[in-house]
Design a protein around this motif. Structure first.
Motif, short mmCIF file in Angstrom:
data_model
loop_
_atom_site.label_atom_id
_atom_site.label_comp_id
_atom_site.label_asym_id
_atom_site.label_seq_id
_atom_site.Cartn_x
_atom_site.Cartn_y
_atom_site.Cartn_z
N GLU A 1 6.66 4.18 12.20
CA GLU A 1 7.37 3.06 11.56
C GLU A 1 8.77 2.94 12.15
N TRP B 1 13.76 -0.54 11.94
CA TRP B 1 14.02 -1.90 11.46
C TRP B 1 12.96 -2.41 10.49
N CYS B 2 11.86 -1.69 10.32
CA CYS B 2 10.78 -2.15 9.44
C CYS B 2 11.26 -2.21 8.00
N ALA B 3 10.93 -3.30 7.32
CA ALA B 3 11.36 -3.52 5.93
C ALA B 3 10.39 -2.92 4.93
N GLN C 1 4.01 -4.94 11.43
CA GLN C 1 5.23 -4.45 10.80
C GLN C 1 6.24 -5.59 10.84
N GLY D 1 10.26 -6.93 9.97
CA GLY D 1 11.66 -6.62 9.69
C GLY D 1 12.20 -7.54 8.61
N GLU E 1 12.41 -13.32 11.62
CA GLU E 1 12.06 -11.94 11.34
C GLU E 1 11.50 -11.32 12.62
N ILE E 2 11.67 -10.02 12.76
CA ILE E 2 11.03 -9.30 13.85
C ILE E 2 9.63 -8.91 13.36
N GLN F 1 5.94 -6.95 14.65
CA GLN F 1 5.28 -6.13 15.67
C GLN F 1 3.82 -6.00 15.29
#
Length: 66
Positions: free
Chosen positions: A22, A25-27, A43, A45, A61-62, A64
């Motif tokens: 993880e 930056w993962c929220a 995943q 952000g 948002e980021i 992945q």
């Protein structure tokens, strides 16, 4: 401070529990549906808003894909 990578374990409908790294930056995965297949895991952000003169112009948002 730990140098171990953060991991998260998510239930999937086709491979059971899957443990993944993880990123910082993962929220989090509070939105995860256990019926998701492993190929569809993502995943996300935190959202970042661009506001000008009090009005939201856009948000991003980021993401992945795993």
């Amino acid at each position: 401070m730990s140098i171990e990578p953060r991991t998260v374990t998510l239930a999937t409908s086709d491979h059971g529990d899957v443990t993944l790294p993880e990123p910082a930056w993962c929220a989090g995965c509070s939105h995860h549906d256990p019926e998701t297949q492993r190929a569809d895991l993502i995943q996300v952000g935190p959202p970042v808003e661009c506001i000008y003169l009090g009005r939201e112009l856009l948000a991003a948002e980021i993401l992945q894909s795993l």
